[in-house]
Scaffold this active site. Sequence first.
Site, PDB file in Angstrom:
ATOM      1  N   GLY A 154       0.849  -1.189   0.000  1.00  0.00           N
ATOM      2  CA  GLY A 154       0.000   0.000   0.000  1.00  0.00           C
ATOM      3  C   GLY A 154       0.882   1.235   0.000  1.00  0.00           C
ATOM      4  N   ARG A 155       0.407   2.274   0.656  1.00  0.00           N
ATOM      5  CA  ARG A 155       1.179   3.528   0.661  1.00  0.00           C
ATOM      6  C   ARG A 155       2.584   3.334   1.229  1.00  0.00           C
ATOM      7  NH1 ARG A 155      -4.343   5.531   2.229  1.00  0.00           N
ATOM      8  NH2 ARG A 155      -3.846   4.271   4.042  1.00  0.00           N
ATOM      9  N   ILE A 156       2.683   2.772   2.436  1.00  0.00           N
ATOM     10  CA  ILE A 156       3.997   2.673   3.081  1.00  0.00           C
ATOM     11  C   ILE A 156       4.853   1.594   2.420  1.00  0.00           C
ATOM     12  CG2 ILE A 156       5.207   2.256   5.268  1.00  0.00           C
ATOM     13  CD1 ILE A 156       2.634   3.365   6.687  1.00  0.00           C
ATOM     14  N   THR A 234       7.089  -2.884  10.847  1.00  0.00           N
ATOM     15  CA  THR A 234       6.650  -1.546  11.279  1.00  0.00           C
ATOM     16  C   THR A 234       5.135  -1.433  11.110  1.00  0.00           C
ATOM     17  OG1 THR A 234       7.044  -0.646   9.063  1.00  0.00           O
ATOM     18  CG2 THR A 234       8.819  -0.366  10.680  1.00  0.00           C
ATOM     19  N   ARG A 236       1.975  -3.934  12.521  1.00  0.00           N
ATOM     20  CA  ARG A 236       1.382  -4.194  13.831  1.00  0.00           C
ATOM     21  C   ARG A 236       1.941  -5.511  14.342  1.00  0.00           C
ATOM     22  NH1 ARG A 236       0.221   0.371  13.821  1.00  0.00           N
ATOM     23  NH2 ARG A 236      -1.807   1.396  14.081  1.00  0.00           N
ATOM     24  N   GLU A 265       1.698  -4.892  22.630  1.00  0.00           N
ATOM     25  CA  GLU A 265       2.468  -3.762  23.159  1.00  0.00           C
ATOM     26  C   GLU A 265       1.592  -2.876  24.060  1.00  0.00           C
ATOM     27  OE1 GLU A 265       3.529  -2.008  19.273  1.00  0.00           O
ATOM     28  OE2 GLU A 265       2.333  -0.265  19.819  1.00  0.00           O
ATOM     29  N   HIS A 283       7.606   1.957  18.729  1.00  0.00           N
ATOM     30  CA  HIS A 283       6.495   2.392  17.854  1.00  0.00           C
ATOM     31  C   HIS A 283       6.630   3.879  17.479  1.00  0.00           C
ATOM     32  CE1 HIS A 283       2.131   1.243  16.671  1.00  0.00           C
ATOM     33  NE2 HIS A 283       2.654   2.089  15.800  1.00  0.00           N
TER      34      HIS A 283
HETATM   35  P1  NAP Z   1      -2.459   1.033   3.105  1.00  0.00           P
HETATM   36  O1  NAP Z   1      -2.084   2.084   2.117  1.00  0.00           O
HETATM   37  O2  NAP Z   1      -3.895   0.717   3.312  1.00  0.00           O
HETATM   38  O3  NAP Z   1      -1.654  -0.303   2.733  1.00  0.00           O
HETATM   39  C1  NAP Z   1      -1.966  -1.546   3.226  1.00  0.00           C
HETATM   40  C2  NAP Z   1      -1.742  -2.585   2.127  1.00  0.00           C
HETATM   41  O4  NAP Z   1      -1.991  -3.885   2.669  1.00  0.00           O
HETATM   42  C3  NAP Z   1      -2.694  -2.405   0.943  1.00  0.00           C
HETATM   43  O5  NAP Z   1      -1.969  -2.501  -0.253  1.00  0.00           O
HETATM   44  C4  NAP Z   1      -3.670  -3.563   1.084  1.00  0.00           C
HETATM   45  O6  NAP Z   1      -4.137  -4.047  -0.143  1.00  0.00           O
HETATM   46  C5  NAP Z   1      -2.800  -4.601   1.741  1.00  0.00           C
HETATM   47  N1  NAP Z   1      -3.609  -5.597   2.453  1.00  0.00           N
HETATM   48  C6  NAP Z   1      -4.656  -5.404   3.273  1.00  0.00           C
HETATM   49  N2  NAP Z   1      -5.132  -6.569   3.720  1.00  0.00           N
HETATM   50  C7  NAP Z   1      -4.368  -7.526   3.163  1.00  0.00           C
HETATM   51  C8  NAP Z   1      -4.373  -8.939   3.238  1.00  0.00           C
HETATM   52  N3  NAP Z   1      -5.274  -9.598   3.963  1.00  0.00           N
HETATM   53  N4  NAP Z   1      -3.444  -9.613   2.527  1.00  0.00           N
HETATM   54  C9  NAP Z   1      -2.539  -8.954   1.768  1.00  0.00           C
HETATM   55  N5  NAP Z   1      -2.494  -7.618   1.658  1.00  0.00           N
HETATM   56  C10 NAP Z   1      -3.391  -6.919   2.354  1.00  0.00           C
HETATM   57  O7  NAP Z   1      -1.907   1.418   4.543  1.00  0.00           O
HETATM   58  P2  NAP Z   1      -0.563   2.224   4.902  1.00  0.00           P
HETATM   59  O8  NAP Z   1      -0.856   3.663   5.028  1.00  0.00           O
HETATM   60  O9  NAP Z   1       0.538   1.773   4.006  1.00  0.00           O
HETATM   61  O10 NAP Z   1      -0.315   1.648   6.386  1.00  0.00           O
HETATM   62  C11 NAP Z   1      -0.117   0.272   6.598  1.00  0.00           C
HETATM   63  C12 NAP Z   1      -0.102  -0.065   8.075  1.00  0.00           C
HETATM   64  O11 NAP Z   1       1.115   0.378   8.664  1.00  0.00           O
HETATM   65  C13 NAP Z   1      -1.176   0.645   8.919  1.00  0.00           C
HETATM   66  O12 NAP Z   1      -2.408  -0.035   8.860  1.00  0.00           O
HETATM   67  C14 NAP Z   1      -0.578   0.619  10.302  1.00  0.00           C
HETATM   68  O13 NAP Z   1      -0.988  -0.527  10.998  1.00  0.00           O
HETATM   69  C15 NAP Z   1       0.922   0.561  10.053  1.00  0.00           C
HETATM   70  N6  NAP Z   1       1.621   1.810  10.439  1.00  0.00           N
HETATM   71  C16 NAP Z   1       2.570   1.742  11.418  1.00  0.00           C
HETATM   72  C17 NAP Z   1       3.277   2.882  11.745  1.00  0.00           C
HETATM   73  C18 NAP Z   1       4.321   2.854  12.823  1.00  0.00           C
HETATM   74  O14 NAP Z   1       4.452   3.825  13.541  1.00  0.00           O
HETATM   75  N7  NAP Z   1       5.107   1.809  12.947  1.00  0.00           N
HETATM   76  C19 NAP Z   1       3.009   4.101  11.104  1.00  0.00           C
HETATM   77  C20 NAP Z   1       2.028   4.135  10.115  1.00  0.00           C
HETATM   78  C21 NAP Z   1       1.350   2.955   9.784  1.00  0.00           C
HETATM   79  P3  NAP Z   1      -5.068  -3.172  -1.158  1.00  0.00           P
HETATM   80  O15 NAP Z   1      -4.127  -2.197  -1.794  1.00  0.00           O
HETATM   81  O16 NAP Z   1      -5.628  -4.161  -2.094  1.00  0.00           O
HETATM   82  O17 NAP Z   1      -6.102  -2.498  -0.283  1.00  0.00           O
HETATM   83  C1  GLV Z   2       0.847   4.100  13.473  1.00  0.00           C
HETATM   84  O1  GLV Z   2       1.134   2.995  13.836  1.00  0.00           O
HETATM   85  C2  GLV Z   2      -0.279   4.388  12.652  1.00  0.00           C
HETATM   86  O2  GLV Z   2      -1.055   3.472  12.350  1.00  0.00           O
HETATM   87  O3  GLV Z   2      -0.420   5.579  12.289  1.00  0.00           O
END
Ligand code: NAP
Ligand code: GLV
Length: 317
Positions: A154-156, A234, A236, A265, A283
């Site tokens: 996805g985005r990240i 990074t 969950r 956590e 985190h």
């Molecule tokens: P995003 O743009 O929604 O990307 C998530 C990706 O995962 C999407 O491409 C989605 O597919 C795919 N996905 C969802 N369910 C799936 C499954 N069952 N099997 C395979 N792929 C699957 O989200 P993002 O903004 O990149 O963020 C991702 C996650 O990072 C967040 O939900 C959060 O938990 C975590 N995060 C952590 C931190 C930190 O501080 N460590 C910071 C920000 C985010 P589709 O493209 O088809 O929808």
């Molecule tokens: C951080 O983990 C977030 O989901 O923004």
Amino acid sequence: MRVFITRKIPENGIAILKNAGIQVDIYEGEEPPTKKIIIEGVKKADGLISLLSDPIDREVIDAGRQLKVIGNYAVGYNNIDIEYAKKRGIVVVNTPGVLTETTADLAFALILAAARRVVEGHKFVEAGLFRGWAPLLLLGRDVYGATLGIIGAGRIGQAVGKRARGFNMRILYYSRSRKPDFERETGAKYVSLETLLRESDVISIHVPLTPETKHLLGKREFEIMKDGAILVNTARGEVVEERWLIEALKKGKLFAAALDVFYGEPRINPELLKLKNVVLTPHIGSATETTRRKMAEMVCEDVHRVLMGEEPENRVV
Ligand code: NAP
Ligand code: GLV
Ligand code: GLV
């Protein structure tokens, strides 16, 4: 109108609400609020701004009798019972996009730190053990030219892939849907999870936590990983069954792991703390001053919009 915020967030966000004449109540504690505190806080609130560490379940939602909107100060929203919020007609918003590059930077920092034993090296020097350059000291793994497996493009995940191009990495990805633009831009190859696990030198997790992704990596997945692979999480903690990760690290099946998120956590499995081949951060994926300010603006603008009867920009449900 009243908004309850479960912790102090950057002032620029709070100012948006206050300038609109909204009364803002903030839980001022240093530690996460207890559920009781959150329940007390939402009782008179029209809007709630929550953190990813606050469980916003039925009980909390039901306590908010006049609640119209929940703004999660995060992109992930697995802490919220969104189905129930939807049923109650409460809008849920989050902070996508603004933290993408910041979080991808941390993921890449962790890849490099784990592969090149940066934290072990720091501890070694700090302990006064450095006696001079040595041919066999703290030998790591090359990142440049290695194969990167992205789980969840996805985005990240894609932002991490773009960084990997500069390191001449071969990129594999597994995701719910194919990403042709990403493939064109980075040469990334869409593969099954099994192929990704078998072929990647570095695996980086970027799926959201959902019922489908919980325990996505368990006993079998660690078994089929390439010997000497590096796992970076990074996303969950609950995406990984931590006991099998720990076993793989102990056995030397994995070279190292770098984790910004943990199962259950802020509790940390004590076994993880005993291992040398781990890099652990609290985190901090989105933790830069600029990004946290953007998140504050985004969530407060959207909560304000909903309270004014307008459509929010980042609606989850
Ligand atoms: P995003 O743009 O929604 O990307 C998530 C990706 O995962 C999407 O491409 C989605 O597919 C795919 N996905 C969802 N369910 C799936 C499954 N069952 N099997 C395979 N792929 C699957 O989200 P993002 O903004 O990149 O963020 C991702 C996650 O990072 C967040 O939900 C959060 O938990 C975590 N995060 C952590 C931190 C930190 O501080 N460590 C910071 C920000 C985010 P589709 O493209 O088809 O929808
Ligand atoms: C951080 O983990 C977030 O989901 O923004
Ligand atoms: C290392 O410092 C080198 O010069 O090779």
